[in-house]
Design a protein around this motif. Structure first.
Motif, short mmCIF file in Angstrom:
data_model
loop_
_atom_site.label_atom_id
_atom_site.label_comp_id
_atom_site.label_asym_id
_atom_site.label_seq_id
_atom_site.Cartn_x
_atom_site.Cartn_y
_atom_site.Cartn_z
N TYR A 66 -53.24 35.83 -46.06
CA TYR A 66 -52.99 35.35 -44.70
C TYR A 66 -52.29 36.40 -43.86
CZ TYR A 66 -48.43 33.46 -46.48
OH TYR A 66 -47.19 33.26 -47.05
N PHE B 160 -39.18 27.53 -44.81
CA PHE B 160 -40.23 27.45 -43.78
C PHE B 160 -41.60 27.86 -44.33
CE2 PHE B 160 -41.57 31.72 -42.48
CZ PHE B 160 -40.65 32.51 -43.13
N ASP C 10 -47.42 28.42 -37.56
CA ASP C 10 -46.47 28.17 -38.65
C ASP C 10 -45.26 27.38 -38.13
OD1 ASP C 10 -44.75 29.94 -37.39
OD2 ASP C 10 -44.78 31.44 -38.99
N ILE D 56 -47.61 40.53 -40.33
CA ILE D 56 -47.56 40.78 -41.77
C ILE D 56 -48.85 40.25 -42.41
CG2 ILE D 56 -45.02 40.64 -41.93
CD1 ILE D 56 -45.88 37.94 -43.62
N VAL E 287 -51.04 31.97 -37.46
CA VAL E 287 -51.38 32.37 -38.83
C VAL E 287 -52.90 32.25 -39.00
CG1 VAL E 287 -51.01 31.93 -41.29
CG2 VAL E 287 -49.19 31.40 -39.66
N LYS F 269 -50.17 38.92 -46.21
CA LYS F 269 -49.64 38.49 -47.51
C LYS F 269 -50.76 38.02 -48.42
CE LYS F 269 -45.42 36.60 -47.23
NZ LYS F 269 -44.19 35.77 -47.32
N ASN G 87 -45.52 30.81 -34.91
CA ASN G 87 -46.30 32.05 -34.96
C ASN G 87 -47.74 31.70 -35.36
OD1 ASN G 87 -44.12 33.86 -34.48
ND2 ASN G 87 -43.45 33.56 -36.59
N LYS H 92 -41.93 41.71 -51.06
CA LYS H 92 -42.63 42.90 -50.57
C LYS H 92 -43.18 43.75 -51.72
CE LYS H 92 -40.53 43.34 -46.08
NZ LYS H 92 -39.19 42.78 -45.91
P1 GTP Z 1 -36.58 41.74 -44.76
O1 GTP Z 1 -37.21 42.95 -44.15
O2 GTP Z 1 -36.72 41.70 -46.25
O3 GTP Z 1 -35.18 41.50 -44.29
O4 GTP Z 1 -37.38 40.46 -44.30
P2 GTP Z 1 -37.78 39.97 -42.85
O5 GTP Z 1 -37.83 38.48 -42.87
O6 GTP Z 1 -37.00 40.61 -41.78
O7 GTP Z 1 -39.20 40.59 -42.70
P3 GTP Z 1 -40.60 40.20 -43.29
O8 GTP Z 1 -41.40 41.43 -43.10
O9 GTP Z 1 -40.51 39.61 -44.66
O10 GTP Z 1 -41.10 39.05 -42.34
C1 GTP Z 1 -41.17 39.23 -40.95
C2 GTP Z 1 -41.46 37.90 -40.31
O11 GTP Z 1 -42.77 37.48 -40.72
C3 GTP Z 1 -40.56 36.75 -40.73
O12 GTP Z 1 -39.41 36.67 -39.97
C4 GTP Z 1 -41.46 35.54 -40.53
O13 GTP Z 1 -41.46 35.14 -39.18
C5 GTP Z 1 -42.82 36.10 -40.87
N1 GTP Z 1 -43.19 35.77 -42.24
C6 GTP Z 1 -42.91 36.45 -43.39
N2 GTP Z 1 -43.43 35.82 -44.44
C7 GTP Z 1 -44.04 34.71 -43.97
C8 GTP Z 1 -44.76 33.64 -44.58
O14 GTP Z 1 -44.97 33.59 -45.80
N3 GTP Z 1 -45.24 32.68 -43.76
C9 GTP Z 1 -45.06 32.71 -42.42
N4 GTP Z 1 -45.58 31.73 -41.71
N5 GTP Z 1 -44.38 33.70 -41.81
C10 GTP Z 1 -43.88 34.68 -42.57
#
Ligand code: GTP
Length: 158
Positions: free
Chosen positions: A86, A137, A6, A95, A12, A97, A10, A54
């Protein structure tokens, strides 16, 4: 299944199979179509992206998808289709999604769009999305183009 890096490098894994990574994903992302336009939200930190977030306790992923669309854009989901799932191997854990495709029937005006500035409608995406500072992103890796390609085929069945 496709595997790529990504925007933050990271790993994916993305698949269009039926819930290949988890039956109970904790995140959802919704590619929204309103008439002839794409419906995005302007996240206060990340910029333009499709709505998502979430899954809450006691809620299904489908319900979370419809709720997030309403909260972040005011869009009413008329039809929701599962597109794929993914898996992101992030630095602080992984994570999973679900990606959905939603047809939006109407837009409700809201006084608050939570962590976003609300709806943004676009005809098309700029080329070289990865270099567009205005975009999140989440819009900058292969999830979006591969999902759009899949949706093109799905649309024939909707
Ligand atoms: P909050 O807990 O709501 O503060 O969000 P967070 O960004 O800390 O945590 P979340 O669990 O949403 O995401 C954790 C990490 O997963 C992010 O920092 C990203 O690196 C990655 N991530 C989350 N969603 C996506 C996505 O749709 N695409 C990609 N490539 N990475 C993602």
């Amino acid at each position: 299944m496709i595997t790529f890096r990504d925007y933050y490098n990271n790993e994916v894994k993305m698949s269009f199979a039926d819930h290949p990574f988890s039956d109970h994903p904790k995140h959802v992302w919704v590619i929204c179509r309103y008439g002839s336009k794409w419906l995005l939200t302007r996240h206060k930190d990340r910029g333009l992206e499709f709505p998502g977030g979430k899954v809450e306790k006691g809620e299904t992923a489908e319900h979370a998808a419809m709720r997030e669309v309403m909260e972040e854009t005011g869009g009413v989901v008329q039809q929701l289709k599962y597109v794929g799932q993914y898996f992101v191997a992030g630095k602080a854990g992984h994570i999973v999604k679900n990606v959905y495709y939603a047809i939006i029937s109407e837009m409700k005006k809201k006084s608050n769009y939570l962590e976003t500035h609300g709806p943004v409608l676009v005809d098309r995406f700029p080329s070289h999305l990865a270099q567009q500072a205005e975009y999140s992103f989440m819009m900058k890796d292969k999830v979006l183009p591969s999902a759009l390609h899949h949706i093109n085929n799905l649309e024939k069945t909707m």
